[in-house]
Motif scaffolding. Structure first.
Motif, short mmCIF file in Angstrom:
data_model
loop_
_atom_site.label_atom_id
_atom_site.label_comp_id
_atom_site.label_asym_id
_atom_site.label_seq_id
_atom_site.Cartn_x
_atom_site.Cartn_y
_atom_site.Cartn_z
N THR A 1 0.83 -1.20 0.00
CA THR A 1 0.00 0.00 0.00
C THR A 1 0.86 1.24 0.00
OG1 THR A 1 -1.80 1.19 1.10
CG2 THR A 1 -0.19 0.10 2.51
N ASN A 2 0.30 2.30 -0.55
CA ASN A 2 1.02 3.58 -0.59
C ASN A 2 1.09 4.23 0.78
OD1 ASN A 2 -1.81 4.01 -0.59
ND2 ASN A 2 -1.57 6.04 -1.49
N GLU A 3 0.10 3.95 1.63
CA GLU A 3 0.04 4.55 2.96
C GLU A 3 -0.39 3.49 3.97
OE1 GLU A 3 0.96 7.52 3.78
OE2 GLU A 3 1.05 8.58 1.85
N SER A 4 0.35 3.37 5.08
CA SER A 4 -0.05 2.44 6.13
C SER A 4 -0.81 3.14 7.25
CB SER A 4 1.18 1.74 6.72
OG SER A 4 2.09 2.68 7.25
N ILE A 5 -0.70 4.47 7.31
CA ILE A 5 -1.47 5.27 8.28
C ILE A 5 -2.32 6.25 7.49
CG2 ILE A 5 -1.37 6.88 10.20
CD1 ILE A 5 1.34 5.71 10.93
N VAL A 6 -3.66 6.19 7.69
CA VAL A 6 -4.59 6.94 6.86
C VAL A 6 -5.56 7.70 7.75
CG1 VAL A 6 -6.34 6.75 5.06
CG2 VAL A 6 -4.38 5.22 5.03
N ASP A 7 -5.94 8.90 7.32
CA ASP A 7 -6.91 9.72 8.05
C ASP A 7 -8.22 8.96 8.20
OD1 ASP A 7 -8.66 11.65 9.01
OD2 ASP A 7 -8.08 13.18 7.56
N LYS A 8 -8.71 8.90 9.43
CA LYS A 8 -9.94 8.15 9.70
C LYS A 8 -11.16 8.76 9.02
CE LYS A 8 -10.97 10.48 14.14
NZ LYS A 8 -12.30 11.03 13.79
N ASN A 9 -11.08 10.04 8.68
CA ASN A 9 -12.21 10.73 8.06
C ASN A 9 -12.16 10.58 6.54
OD1 ASN A 9 -13.34 11.82 10.52
ND2 ASN A 9 -11.58 13.20 10.57
N LYS A 10 -12.53 9.40 6.08
CA LYS A 10 -12.61 9.07 4.66
C LYS A 10 -11.26 9.10 3.94
CE LYS A 10 -17.46 10.13 3.84
NZ LYS A 10 -18.44 10.79 2.96
N GLY A 11 -10.17 8.97 4.70
CA GLY A 11 -8.88 8.80 4.06
C GLY A 11 -8.86 7.53 3.23
N LEU A 12 -8.04 7.50 2.19
CA LEU A 12 -8.04 6.39 1.25
C LEU A 12 -6.68 5.73 1.19
CD1 LEU A 12 -9.96 5.08 -0.99
CD2 LEU A 12 -8.53 6.34 -2.61
N ALA A 13 -6.68 4.41 1.25
CA ALA A 13 -5.48 3.62 0.99
C ALA A 13 -5.63 2.95 -0.35
CB ALA A 13 -5.26 2.58 2.09
N ILE A 14 -4.60 3.08 -1.19
CA ILE A 14 -4.58 2.40 -2.48
C ILE A 14 -3.70 1.16 -2.31
CG2 ILE A 14 -4.02 2.59 -4.92
CD1 ILE A 14 -4.30 5.63 -4.63
N VAL A 15 -4.31 -0.01 -2.36
CA VAL A 15 -3.60 -1.26 -2.12
C VAL A 15 -3.34 -1.93 -3.47
CG1 VAL A 15 -3.60 -3.48 -0.94
CG2 VAL A 15 -4.75 -1.51 0.11
N GLU A 16 -2.08 -2.22 -3.75
CA GLU A 16 -1.70 -2.85 -5.01
C GLU A 16 -1.40 -4.32 -4.79
OE1 GLU A 16 1.67 -2.52 -8.57
OE2 GLU A 16 1.44 -0.91 -7.10
N LEU A 17 -2.01 -5.17 -5.61
CA LEU A 17 -1.79 -6.61 -5.53
C LEU A 17 -1.02 -7.08 -6.75
CD1 LEU A 17 -5.39 -7.83 -4.60
CD2 LEU A 17 -3.64 -6.93 -3.09
N GLU A 18 -0.09 -8.00 -6.52
CA GLU A 18 0.57 -8.70 -7.62
C GLU A 18 0.48 -10.19 -7.39
OE1 GLU A 18 4.57 -7.68 -8.53
OE2 GLU A 18 4.06 -5.72 -9.37
N ILE A 19 0.23 -10.92 -8.46
CA ILE A 19 0.32 -12.37 -8.40
C ILE A 19 1.76 -12.74 -8.78
CG2 ILE A 19 -0.56 -14.53 -9.32
CD1 ILE A 19 -3.17 -13.02 -9.94
N GLN A 20 2.45 -13.39 -7.86
CA GLN A 20 3.87 -13.65 -8.05
C GLN A 20 4.19 -15.13 -7.94
OE1 GLN A 20 6.07 -11.23 -5.25
NE2 GLN A 20 5.44 -9.29 -6.20
N ASP A 21 5.40 -15.47 -8.44
CA ASP A 21 5.89 -16.83 -8.26
C ASP A 21 6.68 -16.90 -6.95
OD1 ASP A 21 8.41 -15.72 -8.69
OD2 ASP A 21 8.67 -16.63 -10.67
N SER A 22 7.31 -18.03 -6.71
CA SER A 22 8.02 -18.24 -5.44
C SER A 22 9.25 -17.36 -5.31
CB SER A 22 8.42 -19.71 -5.31
OG SER A 22 9.24 -20.10 -6.41
N THR A 23 9.71 -16.75 -6.43
CA THR A 23 10.88 -15.86 -6.38
C THR A 23 10.48 -14.40 -6.44
OG1 THR A 23 11.18 -15.90 -8.79
CG2 THR A 23 12.25 -17.64 -7.51
N ASN A 24 9.20 -14.13 -6.23
CA ASN A 24 8.66 -12.76 -6.20
C ASN A 24 8.68 -12.05 -7.55
OD1 ASN A 24 10.27 -12.86 -3.14
ND2 ASN A 24 8.04 -12.52 -3.25
#
Length: 802
Positions: free
Chosen positions: A701-724
């Motif tokens: 994620t771009n931010e691990s601490i986010v404003d409780k008042n509708k702050g937004l976290a953008i979480v990026e997922l990747e499908i990876q192999d065993s070597t990342n």
């Protein structure tokens, strides 16, 4: 003939970041929470008590289901008629103050009711507007707001618009004597290396019922909090009238706003009556100059520059038109890093977040008002340029509302230093869509054209008079910037008064006319207002001093203007629906960035010699297959390595295509390109690796601490192999579950052809990737977001809501 050089001195203000609505007076309170919503079947139907709770901003179209039976122009998503309702308490101690309600944007044809009394109607879905509701509210009691939104003409645009109250709403209390809405405006009188003289124009409205004498104090503060200038003025404002206080501020050793260093001052403006502050506004300010010359192009602060711009629409894929601040910030940061320096708001005013961020990050902005004027354009229903078009649109209210709409656009946005030009229209001169002219017999443009001259169509000569009227409306509010338009059929418009009404003239996809028209119209300042991604289109800017820039179509993939089903939208962007840079984005970076860079993409060797700008960065083929490797780089030369061994000889940069290429046999491993400067020194490299079988989901994620008042976290997922290593061929379905004070706004993979349900917590990955938008819900605590897919190790990420 004497050349025309237009020099514009500009000092601009923007609303403080804690009041992003551009409410420029009073006490503004955000009222986005705890609304109710329902769709109805007809314009006459009155809403029932069957409400659904929603928070604003809210776009109901993107929450619907795509259907092949709906219009391709708006992304196969529904429109309709919706009602919003909210109950508010107006405290009794506010009695004696004025009360206003301000909407940043409602699409479209909205009518607002306070306690069942209509207070106003606004058809334009992109214009911000305010109503004085003082005489309609009950002080010390509960009051009801209702908003009717009529988007029953769901195919009224050539692109996706969204539906509903998709921007912020504010309740504003003010003293009866207050600054007028968007009434504080500043501009540069003169500047040299040591001093700037600024004019601050403060408009005051007196709704008190008696004459008022007030003092206006302007204080300019630098980034360190030091007062650099201060001055006050006394002004009398008659009852029920407006008046202006005009103050000149001198700034010693001014810091200029620029693309590299977007320096912002703070301007504090106070309104004082009988020794008491009765209104105030705190703004950010920027000082800069623009110069336009038909032979030299455009200069910012006296330095000649090239606009490296992109056109953008206002949606963000799964989020629709209700786009959070954090998403715009992320996307602009990606554009900035790749060398982009300008944004065109095609083809309408956009959310104030965008302008605020451009001010802070150092982007220039072409702010655009309209896509059609008095007649409708074609709206494609069964795929772009396919079948029989529709003709819904905004043309039916243009004559009545266009002067007010463009006035309100300019007044709202004129205090942004990023804006360098106002655009009064886009492609309203498209040949035979609908205007026509005899010159079209035998003439061509660089876009699809609907035949020769059609005498029964509207006369193109009408364009000149409309353009003059709109330009005049702009100049009433702001003379500190150039006025422009984006011309599609310049071959036709040249026969009218339209181009002559403009300060600078935008050409859409007509690079072949640059040289011809530069010679024929020596006083015309020309630039590319909408352009394709080809190398030749860029070289027409790079190699000609008199063309000051281009705006690519587009910077971002967008919903609508879609092809035949299945197609969500148009994928011409440098950035995809997730906000990630696409291969053509890396190609553009190689042309625009000043930093050494290289990228490699691959595809099976084509039968014909073709060097694509859309080559994916993947190394996953059959052993022995002949593969074309293309390199986008700004280095002088590059070579190709496979598992450390040279497999592609050193080749020089190809200025004809902007692409270096090699054809090699596929073999698993690490494929790497190395770039060198003109002296043979390595300056950059880029590598891709053959993945193994997909085994895991990795979330960041771009931010691990986010404003409780509708702050937004953008979480990026990747499908990876065993070597990342990301497995781009894996497009499995992923499920998102959230525990804690957060909610899922949407999952977006970036695919333009995935027409599945986007309203749930499941989505297929695309190119081994997926984005999750997680918004905080107002409480402190830990938000745990988990992602699962059969056969893959799950991933979880924790976000602190603070």
């Amino acid at each position: 003939m004497k050349l025309k050089t237009l020099i514009i001195l500009s000092f601009c203000i923007l609303v403080s970041l804690n009041v992003l609505s551009q409410v420029s007076f009073g006490d503004a309170n955000l009222i986005n929470d705890q609304w109710n919503f329902q769709l109805v079947d007809s314009k006459e139907q009155i809403p029932t008590n069957n409400w659904t709770p929603v928070d604003l901003p809210h776009d109901w179209s993107v929450k619907g289901q795509m259907s092949e039976d709906l219009a391709s122009c708006t992304g196969y998503l529904p429109g309709g008629i919706g009602w919003y309702q909210k109950v508010i308490d107006i405290p009794n101690d506010k009695n004696g103050q004025r009360v206003f309600i301000f909407f940043e944007g409602v699409y479209n044809r909205s009518e607002v009711f306070i306690n069942n009394q209509s207070v106003g109607y606004r058809p334009n879905g992109y214009i911000s507007f305010m109503y004085d509701i003082t005489n309609h509210v009950k002080f010390g009691e509960t009051n009801e707001i209702k908003v009717k939104v009529d988007h029953s003409q769901s195919a009224d645009s050539r692109w996706y618009t969204g539906s509903g109250i998709y921007r912020n709403v504010w309740l504003v209390y003010s003293n009866p004597v207050h600054f007028n809405q968007w009434g504080v405006f500043a501009y540069l009188k003169e500047i040299d290396h040591n001093k700037a003289s600024l004019i601050v124009d403060a408009e005051i409205a007196n709704q008190s019922g008696s004459d008022a004498t007030v003092q206006v104090i302007n204080t300019l503060v630098d980034a360190n909090g030091k007062v650099v200038s201060e001055k006050n003025s006394i002004v009398k404002v008659n009852k029920d009238e407006k008046n202006k206080a005009i103050i000149e501020l001198d700034v010693e050793n001014p810091q200029k706003w620029s693309l590299e260093k977007p320096f912002l001052y703070e301007l504090r403006t106070q309104l004082i009556q009988n020794g008491k502050v009765i209104d105030k506004t705190s703004t950010k300010t920027g000082i800069r100059t623009f110069t336009f010359n038909p032979n030299k192009g455009m200069a910012l602060n006296g330095e000649w520059i090239k606009i490296k711009g992109v056109c953008i629409h206002h949606d963000a894929g799964v989020l629709g038109a209700a786009v959070p601040h954090e998403v715009w910030k992320s996307r602009l940061a990606t554009l900035k890093e790749m060398g982009c320096n300008a944004i065109r708001t095609s083809h309408n005013p956009q959310a104030t977040d965008l302008y605020d961020l451009c001010d802070e990050m150092g982007f220039l902005v072409m702010d655009e008002a309209f896509d059609e004027w008095e007649f409708p354009k074609r709206k494609w229903l069964d795929g772009w340029n396919v079948g029989t078009p529709g003709f819904q649109g905004s043309f039916d209210f243009f004559e009545e509302w266009s002067s007010k709409d463009i006035t309100d656009m300019v007044r709202r946005d004129r205090n942004h230093p990023c804006i360098f030009t106002w655009s009064i229209g886009n492609e309203v001169d498209y040949p035979n869509d609908p205007y026509s002219h005899p010159i079209l017999n035998g003439a061509k443009i660089n876009q699809p054209m609907f035949g020769g001259y059609k005498p029964d169509s509207p006369d193109a000569n009408r364009l000149g008079a409309i353009a003059k009227r709109l330009v005049a409306e702009v100049k009433k509010q702001d003379t500190s910037r150039a006025v422009t338009a984006a011309l599609a059929g310049v071959v036709m418009s040249n026969e009218t008064e339209y181009p002559g009404a403009l300060d600078i003239t935008g050409y859409n996809y007509t690079e072949n006319r640059y040289e011809t028209d530069h010679k024929k119209y020596p006083n015309r300042v020309i630039y590319g207002s909408e352009n394709g991604h080809s190398m030749d289109a860029w070289k027409a800017v790079r190699d000609n001093n008199y063309i000051f820039g281009q705006f690519l179509w587009t910077g971002l993939d967008y919903l609508g203007e879609a092809g035949k089903w299945p197609s969500r939208g148009l994928n011409t962007g440098l950035i995809d629906f997730t906000g990630a840079l696409k291969p053509r984005g890396y190609f553009r970076k190689s042309l625009w960035s000043d930093q050494p860079m290289a990228y490699i993409g691959t595809y099976p060797k084509p039968r014909r010699d073709r060097k694509s700008i859309d080559a994916r960065s993947t190394w996953e083929y059959e052993d022995g297959q002949m593969i074309r490797v293309v390199c986008y780089t700004n280095t002088s030369s590059a070579k190709l390595l496979l598992n450390g061994n040279e497999v592609g000889e050193m080749k020089p940069y190809d200025d004809k295509t902007g692409i270096i290429s090699w054809d090699i046999l596929f073999k698993k491993g690490k494929l790497e390109v190395v770039g060198f400067d003109k002296d043979g020194k390595q300056t950059t490299s880029y590598a891709i690796t053959t993945p193994y079988k997909a085994t895991q989901i990795i979330a960041t994620t771009n931010e691990s601490i986010v404003d409780k008042n509708k702050g937004l976290a953008i979480v990026e997922l990747e499908i990876q192999d065993s070597t990342n290593v990301r497995v781009m061929s894996s497009n499995v379905e992923i499920t998102c579950d959230i525990v804690g004070p957060g909610k899922l706004l949407g999952l977006e993979a970036g695919s333009n052809t995935d027409m599945s349900d986007y309203t749930d917590n499941k989505q297929n990955a695309y190119n081994g990737r997926l984005i999750a938008y997680v918004q905080m819900t107002g409480e402190k605590g830990e938000v745990k977001v988990q992602f699962t897919s059969p056969g893959l190790a799950p991933s979880a990420i924790s976000i602190t809501s603070k």
